[in-house]
Design a protein around this motif. Structure first.
Motif, PDB file in Angstrom:
ATOM      1  N   MET A 303      36.388  29.091   4.696  1.00 55.59           N
ATOM      2  CA  MET A 303      37.250  30.249   4.955  1.00 55.59           C
ATOM      3  C   MET A 303      38.615  30.020   4.324  1.00 55.59           C
ATOM      4  SD  MET A 303      36.375  31.385   8.901  1.00 55.59           S
ATOM      5  CE  MET A 303      36.120  29.791   9.675  1.00 55.59           C
ATOM      6  N   ALA A 304      39.160  31.068   3.710  1.00 62.29           N
ATOM      7  CA  ALA A 304      40.461  30.952   3.068  1.00 62.29           C
ATOM      8  C   ALA A 304      41.119  32.315   2.986  1.00 62.29           C
ATOM      9  CB  ALA A 304      40.324  30.352   1.666  1.00 62.29           C
ATOM     10  N   GLY A 305      42.450  32.320   3.078  1.00 59.35           N
ATOM     11  CA  GLY A 305      43.234  33.547   2.931  1.00 59.35           C
ATOM     12  C   GLY A 305      43.697  33.732   1.509  1.00 59.35           C
ATOM     13  N   THR A 306      43.655  34.963   1.024  1.00 59.33           N
ATOM     14  CA  THR A 306      44.021  35.213  -0.374  1.00 59.33           C
ATOM     15  C   THR A 306      45.520  35.074  -0.619  1.00 59.33           C
ATOM     16  OG1 THR A 306      44.224  37.601   0.015  1.00 59.33           O
ATOM     17  CG2 THR A 306      42.062  36.771  -0.676  1.00 59.33           C
ATOM     18  N   HIS A 315      41.286  26.917  -4.129  1.00 57.68           N
ATOM     19  CA  HIS A 315      40.741  25.638  -3.665  1.00 57.68           C
ATOM     20  C   HIS A 315      39.509  25.869  -2.788  1.00 57.68           C
ATOM     21  CE1 HIS A 315      44.010  22.655  -4.769  1.00 57.68           C
ATOM     22  NE2 HIS A 315      44.486  23.823  -5.186  1.00 57.68           N
ATOM     23  N   GLY A 316      39.536  26.925  -1.988  1.00 60.32           N
ATOM     24  CA  GLY A 316      38.354  27.277  -1.203  1.00 60.32           C
ATOM     25  C   GLY A 316      37.213  27.695  -2.094  1.00 60.32           C
ATOM     26  N   GLN A 327      28.574  29.450   3.041  1.00 59.03           N
ATOM     27  CA  GLN A 327      29.051  30.822   3.238  1.00 59.03           C
ATOM     28  C   GLN A 327      30.551  30.834   2.997  1.00 59.03           C
ATOM     29  OE1 GLN A 327      28.841  32.326   7.250  1.00 59.03           O
ATOM     30  NE2 GLN A 327      29.251  34.435   6.636  1.00 59.03           N
ATOM     31  N   MET A 328      31.003  31.682   2.101  1.00 60.49           N
ATOM     32  CA  MET A 328      32.428  31.791   1.787  1.00 60.49           C
ATOM     33  C   MET A 328      32.962  33.093   2.364  1.00 60.49           C
ATOM     34  SD  MET A 328      35.106  30.534   0.035  1.00 60.49           S
ATOM     35  CE  MET A 328      36.750  31.193  -0.315  1.00 60.49           C
ATOM     36  N   ILE A 329      34.009  32.984   3.206  1.00 57.59           N
ATOM     37  CA  ILE A 329      34.640  34.166   3.785  1.00 57.59           C
ATOM     38  C   ILE A 329      36.078  34.227   3.309  1.00 57.59           C
ATOM     39  CG2 ILE A 329      35.359  35.314   5.908  1.00 57.59           C
ATOM     40  CD1 ILE A 329      32.977  34.172   7.314  1.00 57.59           C
ATOM     41  N   SER A 330      36.438  35.341   2.686  1.00 59.56           N
ATOM     42  CA  SER A 330      37.797  35.564   2.197  1.00 59.56           C
ATOM     43  C   SER A 330      38.539  36.487   3.157  1.00 59.56           C
ATOM     44  CB  SER A 330      37.761  36.197   0.804  1.00 59.56           C
ATOM     45  OG  SER A 330      36.983  35.417  -0.081  1.00 59.56           O
ATOM     46  N   PHE A 331      39.761  36.137   3.479  1.00 56.09           N
ATOM     47  CA  PHE A 331      40.599  36.971   4.329  1.00 56.09           C
ATOM     48  C   PHE A 331      41.708  37.574   3.459  1.00 56.09           C
ATOM     49  CE2 PHE A 331      38.886  33.809   7.336  1.00 56.09           C
ATOM     50  CZ  PHE A 331      38.253  34.662   8.223  1.00 56.09           C
ATOM     51  N   GLU A 332      41.536  38.846   3.137  1.00 57.49           N
ATOM     52  CA  GLU A 332      42.471  39.518   2.244  1.00 57.49           C
ATOM     53  C   GLU A 332      43.855  39.607   2.896  1.00 57.49           C
ATOM     54  OE1 GLU A 332      43.683  40.977  -1.251  1.00 57.49           O
ATOM     55  OE2 GLU A 332      41.584  40.403  -0.830  1.00 57.49           O
TER      56      GLU A 332
END
Length: 375
Positions: A303-306, A315-316, A327-332
């Motif tokens: 998980m990473a924030g944009t 890096h994520g 599983q990759m989750i992006s937090f816009e």
């Protein structure tokens, strides 16, 4: 705006080096705003002492674990609210913070029913309520050994899910590097939040303030060791500026709840400045891309924030590229602390990871994890 060099000095003096950083100066516009900020922190301190706001100090540690070099690590164990636990979830916080990072998750995880989980949290060495460690032991290698000591003492058997934020994620990688067999046998799931597997000196906070070659960082760290009262006095004088820097770098949303900024500011301020600068070398030289294959057999969540300006979002992406099944989750629009800024979404993702991990438990192995019984 203050200059780049000036805000770097303010950031280190405030201990913002790890969670909030200092890449752009942030000032306080008016005398009235400074007064309001002081009143807000005074109220936050009163609520914190009564346990009435996010980030209030947890109850005195329920246990402590001795690291292999004798450093005492403050720990907390939370049983599930209903039923026996199917597995143990271990939460590992990041640089300059403490286990209050998981304020919301330490409430939501014990409430899970299917599966019920036992939750273990601890403060990394020289952070929170854990014992101050010698400078030469403030390395990611030692943090990996510390985590292994926590597991050995508080979760010696049974399936595990490990969750690491920022430096906590690097700690999980160090453990995987040292004990890959754990990830073949007991670790069923891994969550890596706002972290990096390497090339830390190329961008983001480590590319500037946390660079091992930054003489300003080293100078202030040395001053903090020689004249701690002087540095702490400067920290107090600049508290409003530091609060603004914390909001700027910890969160992507400028309208974030001030109580959450207070939480991060309080955690950072609780750590000695030189205790934080002791970790500069190990963060700047971190490179554990080669350790990632040890996680390939686990359920992995990245998980990473944009808008993360401490450890850039890329890096994520690099970690997810090295682990194609992750599983990759992006937090816009989110910054470095999604577990605070988007806590509901993070908790949903963690619950999914825990369910997938629990589904991997062979039927005969489904028994409550925890401490070994003593004779």
């Amino acid at each position: 705006m203050v200059s780049r060099r000036a805000w770097q000095a303010l950031g280190v003096a405030g201990g913002v080096a790890g969670a909030a950083g200092a890449a752009v100066g942030v000032g306080v516009a008016t005398h009235r705003r400074r007064e309001l900020a002081r009143d807000r922190r005074r109220l936050a301190g009163e609520l914190d002492s009564r346990g009435e706001q996010p980030g209030a100090q947890p109850a005195p540690t329920s246990s402590s674990v001795m690291a292999d070099d004798g450093i005492r690590l403050a720990c907390e164990e939370i049983p599930p609210q209903q039923g026996p636990p199917r597995l143990t979830v271990v939460l590992v916080h990041g640089f300059a913070l403490d286990r209050r990072t998981w304020f919301f998750q330490r409430q939501s995880l014990p409430a899970l029913v299917d599966p019920a989980v036992r939750t273990v949290l601890y403060d990394q060495r020289s952070h929170g309520r854990s014992e101050r460690a010698p400078r030469d032991t403030c390395t990611l290698e030692q943090l990996g050994r510390d985590l292994e000591a926590v597991l050995r003492a508080l979760a010696p058997e049974g399936p595990l899910v490990l969750v690491g934020h920022s430096m906590g994620g690097m700690t999980l990688m160090a453990l995987a590097e040292q004990h890959p067999e754990l990830f073949d046998s007991r670790v069923l799931g891994v969550a890596l939040i706002s972290t990096s597997a390497g090339e830390m000196g190329s961008a983001g906070l480590p590319g500037s303030l946390l660079s091992r070659y930054n003489p300003l960082t080293r100078g202030i760290g040395g001053l903090a060791r020689l004249q701690p009262k002087l540095v702490q006095q400067g920290r107090r004088m600049l508290s409003d500026v530091i609060w603004g820097i914390t909001r700027r770098f910890a969160f992507g949303d400028r309208k974030v709840d001030p109580a959450l900024v207070d939480l991060v500011d309080t955690m950072i301020s609780a750590n000695a400045v030189d205790a934080l600068t002791d970790f500069v070398d190990t963060l700047g030289t971190h490179n554990r891309i080669a350790a990632l294959p040890a996680l390939a057999g686990c359920e992995v969540l990245v998980m990473a924030g944009t808008k993360d300006e401490v450890i850039p979002y890329t890096h994520g992406e690099r970690i997810a590229a090295e682990l194609p099944s992750a599983q990759m989750i992006s937090f816009e629009g989110v910054g470095h602390l999604p577990m605070l800024e988007r806590r509901a979404e993070v908790e949903d993702a963690l619950e999914g990871l825990i369910r997938r991990s629990a589904a991997r438990i062979p039927a005969p192995a489904r028994r409550a994890p925890g401490r070994k019984r003593r004779a």
